[in-house]
Write a protein that holds these residues in place. Structure first.
Motif, PDB file in Angstrom:
ATOM      1  N   GLY A  69       0.532  -1.145  -0.275  1.00  0.00           N
ATOM      2  CA  GLY A  69       0.097  -0.250   0.000  1.00  0.00           C
ATOM      3  C   GLY A  69       0.684   1.134  -0.171  1.00  0.00           C
ATOM      4  N   GLN A  70       1.469   1.457   0.740  1.00  0.00           N
ATOM      5  CA  GLN A  70       2.808   2.275   1.056  1.00  0.00           C
ATOM      6  C   GLN A  70       3.454   2.448  -0.290  1.00  0.00           C
ATOM      7  N   PHE A  71       4.381   1.686  -0.844  1.00  0.00           N
ATOM      8  CA  PHE A  71       4.436   1.255  -2.245  1.00  0.00           C
ATOM      9  C   PHE A  71       3.508   2.059  -3.376  1.00  0.00           C
ATOM     10  N   VAL A  72       2.671   1.257  -3.313  1.00  0.00           N
ATOM     11  CA  VAL A  72       1.552   1.543  -4.488  1.00  0.00           C
ATOM     12  C   VAL A  72       0.911   3.069  -4.458  1.00  0.00           C
ATOM     13  N   ILE A  73       0.133   3.770  -3.376  1.00  0.00           N
ATOM     14  CA  ILE A  73      -0.673   4.127  -3.201  1.00  0.00           C
ATOM     15  C   ILE A  73       0.602   5.698  -3.214  1.00  0.00           C
ATOM     16  N   GLY A  74       1.240   5.622  -1.845  1.00  0.00           N
ATOM     17  CA  GLY A  74       2.342   6.747  -1.525  1.00  0.00           C
ATOM     18  C   GLY A  74       3.532   7.139  -2.884  1.00  0.00           C
ATOM     19  N   LYS A  75       4.008   6.113  -2.964  1.00  0.00           N
ATOM     20  CA  LYS A  75       5.389   6.315  -4.204  1.00  0.00           C
ATOM     21  C   LYS A  75       4.820   6.531  -5.543  1.00  0.00           C
ATOM     22  N   LEU A  76       4.156   5.281  -5.688  1.00  0.00           N
ATOM     23  CA  LEU A  76       3.722   5.030  -7.456  1.00  0.00           C
ATOM     24  C   LEU A  76       2.778   6.088  -7.898  1.00  0.00           C
ATOM     25  N   PHE A  77       1.621   6.770  -7.199  1.00  0.00           N
ATOM     26  CA  PHE A  77       0.627   7.732  -7.400  1.00  0.00           C
ATOM     27  C   PHE A  77       1.025   8.990  -6.220  1.00  0.00           C
ATOM     28  N   ASN A  78       2.062   8.523  -5.665  1.00  0.00           N
ATOM     29  CA  ASN A  78       1.865  10.459  -4.977  1.00  0.00           C
ATOM     30  C   ASN A  78       0.648  10.264  -3.931  1.00  0.00           C
ATOM     31  N   LEU A  79      -0.059  10.024  -4.570  1.00  0.00           N
ATOM     32  CA  LEU A  79      -1.431  10.164  -3.928  1.00  0.00           C
ATOM     33  C   LEU A  79      -1.857  10.770  -2.151  1.00  0.00           C
ATOM     34  N   VAL A  80      -1.404  10.214  -1.813  1.00  0.00           N
ATOM     35  CA  VAL A  80      -0.975  10.844   0.007  1.00  0.00           C
ATOM     36  C   VAL A  80       0.281  10.408   0.318  1.00  0.00           C
ATOM     37  N   PRO A  81       0.456  11.413   1.508  1.00  0.00           N
ATOM     38  CA  PRO A  81       1.695  11.407   2.707  1.00  0.00           C
ATOM     39  C   PRO A  81       1.958   8.947   3.087  1.00  0.00           C
ATOM     40  N   ILE A  82       3.219   9.178   2.910  1.00  0.00           N
ATOM     41  CA  ILE A  82       3.493   7.091   2.785  1.00  0.00           C
ATOM     42  C   ILE A  82       3.016   7.421   4.930  1.00  0.00           C
ATOM     43  N   SER A  83       3.773   8.850   5.400  1.00  0.00           N
ATOM     44  CA  SER A  83       3.471   8.462   7.020  1.00  0.00           C
ATOM     45  C   SER A  83       3.585   9.750   6.860  1.00  0.00           C
TER      46      SER A  83
END
Lengths: 473, 325
Positions: free
Chosen positions: B166-180
């Motif tokens: 989840g962190q990788f796809v939503i946070g890092k690839l799509f940049n939708l929300v901050p990772i943490s």
């Protein structure tokens, strides 16, 4: 010189008990029927083949010894202080061929750049060649793809040959057992159905066996030349680590159950059936234990174990022994927790069951309490026990990963999928991303947990008295 | 009913005492404070003075159960057991090993935890029940079969992979929300979204499958057949008879965890750097802060007991056949 860890001993006790159970079931028709039903389920048979390979790896890894030192000059035989398992010996190539640091699967060059001395005396900063991975290639960039392809094909061909021999042996022994000729036996299996009663789907078993054997031989053959799943931070082969982790996963899944089961069944049914003060006492016991949130209890216990171990460092002769004690302790703590869970379930079910007419009727006829519990309640909650054993197994394997993350899992020196994930997690931010450790742990875990889950389903379908139908024959 | 509730609360008292004793034994008897001091101060070559200093700073320098040197009343009160366990019993958590007020920290940190666990629970419950009811409605068809297969595969994946994925796809690839991270007020939503989604997806497999079996079990019962036989539509049968009866085990399972929502999830919180009670505990574990771990064990237990009492009450309300008096 053999070394027996406590968990090794326990795992063989468990194997012995399973054998005993099988021997016992074979003599009791009512226990044979559900197992036969499991045997007729193609999915269950396929997954059990997979599970058998995992178990084999785990058992091989449970026979430990001090290897003998090859020193011909000395009269007396000397033993190394290292502790190896049979699996270590079998995977000698994987274990000993250590690189400097990370390398990707099938890589020929290291992950990080370093200064390399050129033949002409100059130094350049580039990716150095790996010590072992692809070291037989002269021009890696050009040769690697054809080389991997040919080696894969060789591996597959070897696998097919081994598989054919094995299948022939199975078919031959089947025909001997059933006293039919090999030709009809062969035809039965090819057609995918057996005319003879006891319709074990042998074609499914053989196909699964084939896939696994071909996979293994290809991996074995390729791993002689490459790091098939890459290497980790200290250059250790990831495939070797994944294999070593199998034992840890299996142990946590099975030993925990072994420890908790007797308590859970006896106390759970008693509490639900008797109510009154017995119920109160048992409820008090398990609520008190269960009220402490699991992770926190494990954390507290492991923390205390760590304190004990640092202060009694002399009691442990080797790192392996220390890790082993910690694993056993973890199993016990996990057992205490899952004990209460099952006990609660059983009590709840028994509470419901004892209000049901047939139990009331049995009581009205004057049947004794113990008989009612054994005859009328135990068989009706047995599916819960069975399901929770097998479901717990996969759950526990998964929990291990979480515990490793909170650093209250198995010893950090011990190979486990949790530790693999945990160390790989820190490398996710790197560029290019280090994905292979994580995916290896993922695949191996998924393989074990998924087959355990599917097998559990088949067992549940066979053992649930409400689903079960006695085959008309 | 009220009688029963009072009795349950009275029952909770000995359980709390039991937990208190367990934690006390675990933290002070299995290993003496000397051992803990040696562990925290370093391994070897450590003077007795340093140990004594460490102990006196934290109030661990008293006798364990019985202070024979003190005067009359203080023989009992001036001991580790009294100072730590009895105070814990009264929710006076005291100071952590690093000198912070644990009670204050807990009051501060339980809200971020709740901000993640509560939406996860509600959204999860709604979606899982919907999925499960759909599968049960299409029982035996391809939708059901493949749905269950998906569930089994999803529940075979470790929750760690969901979080990392989840962190990788939503946070890092799509940049939708901050990772943490975490923020107060309305901004918290963008930080809360990812943990909630990950938690939701991670729970789909096991919960949907579990609820589906509950619903299927209800469907095979006589009253459902009667309902169909008297001509009710499948929708009415599903909502009125199957769902309502199936909700009993589902809701009673949920009631237990309601108070525990305050504690939060250890793994999720520390992965997403949420300053909740979960990450508080993790930090305490890695810093080997015994006082905090002990307080959290006790707090978690108390909340769980509250959950149990609520569960039993909800049982009697939901299913009148169960006699608890």
């Amino acid at each position: 010189m053999p070394v027996i860890f406590i968990t090794d001993a326990l795992i063989f006790v468990l194997v012995f008990m399973v054998c005993l159970f099988i021997w016992y079931s074979r003599r009791h028709e009512h226990l044979c029927i559900p197992w036969r039903q499991v045997g007729e389920n193609p999915l269950a048979m396929a997954t059990s083949v997979v599970l058998l390979f995992y178990i084999a790896a785990g058992l091989l890894d449970s026979i430990h010894f001090h290897p003998r030192l090859d020193d011909e000059n000395q009269e007396e035989i000397k033993y190394s202080t290292n502790i190896l398992s049979v699996l270590d010996v079998l995977t000698e190539k994987l274990r000993s061929r250590v690189e400097k640091t990370y390398s990707a699967p099938f890589a020929t060059h290291a992950y990080a750049k370093e200064m390399i001395d050129q033949p002409d005396g100059t130094r350049i900063r580039d990716y150095p060649r790996l010590n072992y991975g692809g070291s037989h290639l002269n021009d890696p960039d050009k040769d690697i793809v054809p080389d991997i392809l040919t080696k894969t094909i060789i591996g597959i061909v070897m696998g097919i040959m081994i598989w054919l021999v094995l299948s022939a042996m199975i078919i031959f022994s089947l025909s001997r057992i059933r006293r039919s000729d090999i030709k009809t036996e062969f035809r039965c299996i090819i057609r995918g159905r057996d005319q003879i009663p006891g319709k074990i789907p042998w074609h499914v078993i053989l196909i699964t066996l084939g896939c696994i054997i071909i996979g293994i031989t290809t991996l074995v053959y390729l791993s002689g030349f490459y790091h098939v799943l890459g290497t980790d931070k200290v250059g250790q082969d990831v495939l070797y680590q994944s294999l070593k982790s199998v034992r840890t996963g299996l142990l946590i899944g099975t030993l925990t159950t072994l420890i908790m089961l007797p308590f859970a069944i006896a106390l759970g049914i008693m509490a639900g059936y008797f109510s009154g003060w017995i119920d109160d006492v048992i409820q008090y016991l398990y609520t008190t234990l269960n009220s402490i949130p699991g992770v926190l209890l494990i954390a507290a216990a492991i923390l205390m174990l760590e304190v004990y171990m640092t202060n009694h460092a002399g009691d442990f002769t080797s790192i392996e022994q220390r890790a082993d004690m910690r694993l056993l302790f973890l199993c016990m703590i996990l057992g205490i927790m899952s004990w209460t869970g099952l006990c609660r379930l059983l009590r709840g079910e028994t509470l419901k069951l004892r209000e049901i007419d047939y139990v009331q009727a049995a009581r009205a006829f004057g049947t004794g309490h113990i008989t009612i519990m054994l005859r009328h309640i135990l068989p009706n909650v047995m599916h819960i026990v069975m399901i929770s054993i097998v479901l717990d197994f996969s759950g526990l394997v998964l929990v291990e990963a979480v515990l490793a993350y909170i650093s209250i899992g198995v010893d950090p020196t011990m190979a486990s999928w949790g530790n693999m994930i945990n160390s790989a997690r820190l490398e996710m931010a790197r560029e290019p991303i280090v994905w292979w450790s994580l995916s290896a742990a993922f695949m191996f875990m998924l393989g074990l947990v998924l087959s355990a889950n599917l097998f559990a389903d088949a067992v549940r379908d066979a053992f649930d008295p409400r689903i079960r139908t006695i085959p008309a024959s | 009913m009220i009688n029963y509730v009072i009795r349950r609360i009275a029952y909770a008292l000995p359980i709390l005492i039991g937990i208190n004793i367990i934690t006390f034994v675990l933290f002070f008897v299995v290993n003496t404070p000397d051992d803990m001091a040696r562990m925290q101060l370093g391994q070897k070559r450590i003077t007795q003075e340093a140990i004594d200093k460490w102990k006196s700073e934290r109030g661990y320098d008293k006798p364990v159960l019985w202070n024979s040197q003190a005067s009359a009343g203080q023989k009992i009160s001036d001991t580790i057991f009294f100072q730590n366990s009895i105070k814990l019993f009264l929710f006076d958590f005291g100071q952590s090993d690093s000198g912070r007020d644990i009670g204050y920290d807990i009051r501060q940190r339980m809200w971020p935890s709740l901000a993640i666990t509560f939406p996860s629970l509600i959204l999860g419950l709604i979606s899982y029940i919907t999925f499960a009811l759909t599968l049960a409605f299409f029982r035996g068809s391809y939708i059901d079969v493949w749905g269950v297969v998906m569930c089994v595969i999803m529940m075979s994946i470790s929750s760690m992979f969901y979080i990392i994925g989840g962190q990788f796809v939503i946070g890092k690839l799509f940049n939708l929300v901050p990772i943490s991270g975490y923020d107060t007020g309305f901004d918290a939503i963008k930080f809360v979204a990812l943990p909630v989604i990950v938690g939701l997806i991670g729970g789909i497999g096991s919960s949907t499958r579990w609820y589906r079996t509950i619903f299927l079990e209800e469907m095979n019962k006589d009253f459902v057949r009667t309902a169909r036989a008297k001509g009710l539509s499948e929708k009415t049968v599903l909502y009125r008879h199957v769902l309502r009866n199936g909700l009993i085990p589902i809701l009673t399972g949920v009631v237990v965890v309601l108070p525990l929502l305050f504690i939060g999830s250890l793994v999720t919180e520390s992965f997403f750097a949420v300053p909740g009670l979960g990450s508080y505990t993790i930090d305490a574990i890695s810093n080997q802060d015994f006082a905090i771990v002990r307080s959290m064990v006790y707090l978690g237990s108390v909340l769980y007991i509250i959950g149990l009492i609520l569960t039993d009450i909800s049982y009697t309300i939901a299913d009148p056949r169960i006699r608890l008096e």
